[in-house]
Design a protein around this motif. Structure first.
Motif, PDB file in Angstrom:
ATOM      1  N   VAL A 163      31.404 -51.247   5.931  1.00 55.86           N
ATOM      2  CA  VAL A 163      30.086 -50.943   5.371  1.00 55.86           C
ATOM      3  C   VAL A 163      29.178 -52.165   5.520  1.00 55.86           C
ATOM      4  N   CYS A 164      29.736 -53.324   5.255  1.00 55.09           N
ATOM      5  CA  CYS A 164      28.989 -54.566   5.339  1.00 55.09           C
ATOM      6  C   CYS A 164      28.410 -54.756   6.740  1.00 55.09           C
ATOM      7  N   LYS A 165      29.241 -54.442   7.729  1.00 55.54           N
ATOM      8  CA  LYS A 165      28.825 -54.575   9.127  1.00 55.54           C
ATOM      9  C   LYS A 165      27.728 -53.550   9.448  1.00 55.54           C
ATOM     10  N   GLU A 166      27.961 -52.324   8.963  1.00 59.49           N
ATOM     11  CA  GLU A 166      27.073 -51.223   9.316  1.00 59.49           C
ATOM     12  C   GLU A 166      25.687 -51.366   8.672  1.00 59.49           C
ATOM     13  N   ILE A 167      25.650 -51.699   7.393  1.00 60.77           N
ATOM     14  CA  ILE A 167      24.358 -51.739   6.688  1.00 60.77           C
ATOM     15  C   ILE A 167      23.801 -53.149   6.571  1.00 60.77           C
ATOM     16  N   GLY A 168      24.570 -54.144   7.021  1.00 56.52           N
ATOM     17  CA  GLY A 168      24.197 -55.550   6.840  1.00 56.52           C
ATOM     18  C   GLY A 168      22.742 -55.866   7.154  1.00 56.52           C
ATOM     19  N   PRO A 169      22.294 -55.628   8.387  1.00 55.49           N
ATOM     20  CA  PRO A 169      20.915 -55.987   8.736  1.00 55.49           C
ATOM     21  C   PRO A 169      19.879 -55.266   7.864  1.00 55.49           C
ATOM     22  N   ALA A 170      20.093 -53.968   7.618  1.00 52.28           N
ATOM     23  CA  ALA A 170      19.136 -53.188   6.813  1.00 52.28           C
ATOM     24  C   ALA A 170      19.083 -53.702   5.373  1.00 52.28           C
ATOM     25  N   PHE A 171      20.237 -54.100   4.828  1.00 53.67           N
ATOM     26  CA  PHE A 171      20.274 -54.585   3.441  1.00 53.67           C
ATOM     27  C   PHE A 171      19.772 -56.018   3.333  1.00 53.67           C
ATOM     28  N   ASP A 172      19.998 -56.791   4.368  1.00 52.93           N
ATOM     29  CA  ASP A 172      19.510 -58.166   4.390  1.00 52.93           C
ATOM     30  C   ASP A 172      17.986 -58.171   4.288  1.00 52.93           C
TER      31      ASP A 172
ATOM     32  N   GLY B  38      27.037 -43.200   7.889  1.00 51.88           N
ATOM     33  CA  GLY B  38      26.295 -44.456   7.806  1.00 51.88           C
ATOM     34  C   GLY B  38      25.019 -44.457   8.623  1.00 51.88           C
ATOM     35  N   SER B  39      25.095 -43.929   9.844  1.00 48.97           N
ATOM     36  CA  SER B  39      23.927 -43.958  10.731  1.00 48.97           C
ATOM     37  C   SER B  39      22.771 -43.137  10.153  1.00 48.97           C
ATOM     38  N   SER B  40      23.087 -42.004   9.518  1.00 46.55           N
ATOM     39  CA  SER B  40      22.032 -41.168   8.922  1.00 46.55           C
ATOM     40  C   SER B  40      21.437 -41.839   7.687  1.00 46.55           C
ATOM     41  N   PHE B  41      22.300 -42.532   6.943  1.00 47.29           N
ATOM     42  CA  PHE B  41      21.799 -43.280   5.773  1.00 47.29           C
ATOM     43  C   PHE B  41      20.805 -44.353   6.227  1.00 47.29           C
ATOM     44  N   LEU B  42      21.136 -45.018   7.325  1.00 45.54           N
ATOM     45  CA  LEU B  42      20.232 -46.059   7.848  1.00 45.54           C
ATOM     46  C   LEU B  42      18.897 -45.457   8.257  1.00 45.54           C
ATOM     47  N   GLN B  43      18.930 -44.258   8.831  1.00 49.68           N
ATOM     48  CA  GLN B  43      17.678 -43.566   9.195  1.00 49.68           C
ATOM     49  C   GLN B  43      16.872 -43.237   7.938  1.00 49.68           C
ATOM     50  N   LEU B  44      17.575 -42.823   6.902  1.00 43.25           N
ATOM     51  CA  LEU B  44      16.916 -42.490   5.633  1.00 43.25           C
ATOM     52  C   LEU B  44      16.211 -43.725   5.069  1.00 43.25           C
ATOM     53  N   ILE B  45      16.867 -44.864   5.147  1.00 44.48           N
ATOM     54  CA  ILE B  45      16.254 -46.126   4.675  1.00 44.48           C
ATOM     55  C   ILE B  45      14.990 -46.423   5.468  1.00 44.48           C
ATOM     56  N   GLU B  46      15.070 -46.253   6.768  1.00 40.03           N
ATOM     57  CA  GLU B  46      13.918 -46.539   7.652  1.00 40.03           C
ATOM     58  C   GLU B  46      12.734 -45.640   7.280  1.00 40.03           C
TER      59      GLU B  46
END
Ligand code: MN
Length: 224
Positions: A48-57, A216-224
């Motif tokens: 999870v850390c790897k996947e969301i790292g940049p978005a959460f940073d 994870g990928s869809s969650f990242l899209q949701l954040i964007e």
């Protein structure tokens, strides 16, 4: 309530090579009883850390929640893992929430309490999950010194159906307020439930009415 995305809870899914999925209910209890849950949680946190790292940073206000089992509180391995995985970013310790379920009894209250305090000193927040379903009672929960209580879906499901459920939700809101804890409603599925919870002062909720469980990928899209 504001409609703002506050973060996500990490859920595990087992997809078999043929594309079918195994229900968590079918393997989590076994993972817990065998102790494999410790390796699983560690691997999940790293991934999870790897996947969301940049978005959460880039978004320090977002939180990521992980479920822990009673097993995780048998020694201080969890403290070492959390420090190793989140101590140097990109997901900050202040963005991590650890959830401890009320469903299973805790073996050693004093030790668990100490571990919770140590984790809080690192900067993570602690939540008690599935509140209202356990055998432990409220005094037990309060002794743990957690930061957040998560109201079990059972009470949310009963909104508009069972009056006592709304009374329990109101009691938990009062309790959280008096103890300076945050409160989150779990398993919210309808707008009617959102309105009821909002009217009772609940400011954070999760469930299908906001988003289903996503890869994870869809969650990242949701954040964007
Ligand atoms: Mn949970």
């Amino acid at each position: 309530v504001s409609g703002r995305l506050r973060g996500a809870e990490v859920l595990i899914r087992w997809r078999k090579p043929d594309g079918s999925t195994v229900s968590p209910a079918a393997f989590i209890p076994l993972a817990e009883s065998s102790g494999i849950i410790l390796d699983m949680t560690r691997a999940l946190m790293r991934r999870v850390c790897k996947e969301i790292g940049p978005a959460f940073d880039a978004r320090p206000h977002l939180k990521i929640c992980f479920n822990l089992a009673a097993r995780h509180f048998q020694d201080d391995g969890i403290v070492r893992d959390i420090r190793a995985i989140f101590g140097n970013g990109p997901v900050r310790l202040s963005q991590v929430v650890l959830e401890l379920t009320e469903r299973q009894p805790l073996e050693n209250l004093a030790e668990t309490r100490q571990l919770i305090a140590t984790l809080q000193e690192l900067g993570v927040r602690m939540a008690i999950d599935d509140v209202g379903t356990g055998h432990s009672g409220l005094s037990h929960i309060l002794k743990l010194g957690v930061d957040i209580i998560k109201i079990d879906k059972m009470f949310i499901d009963a909104i508009g159906i069972d009056r006592s459920s709304t009374a329990i939700i109101e009691t938990l809101v009062d309790l959280a307020h008096n103890m300076r804890m945050d409160i989150v409603a779990e398993g919210v599925e309808t707008f009617e439930q959102v309105v009821c919870l909002r009217d009772r002062g609940i400011r954070a909720a999760q469930g299908f009415v906001f988003a289903p469980a996503l890869p994870g990928s869809s969650f990242l899209q949701l954040i964007e």
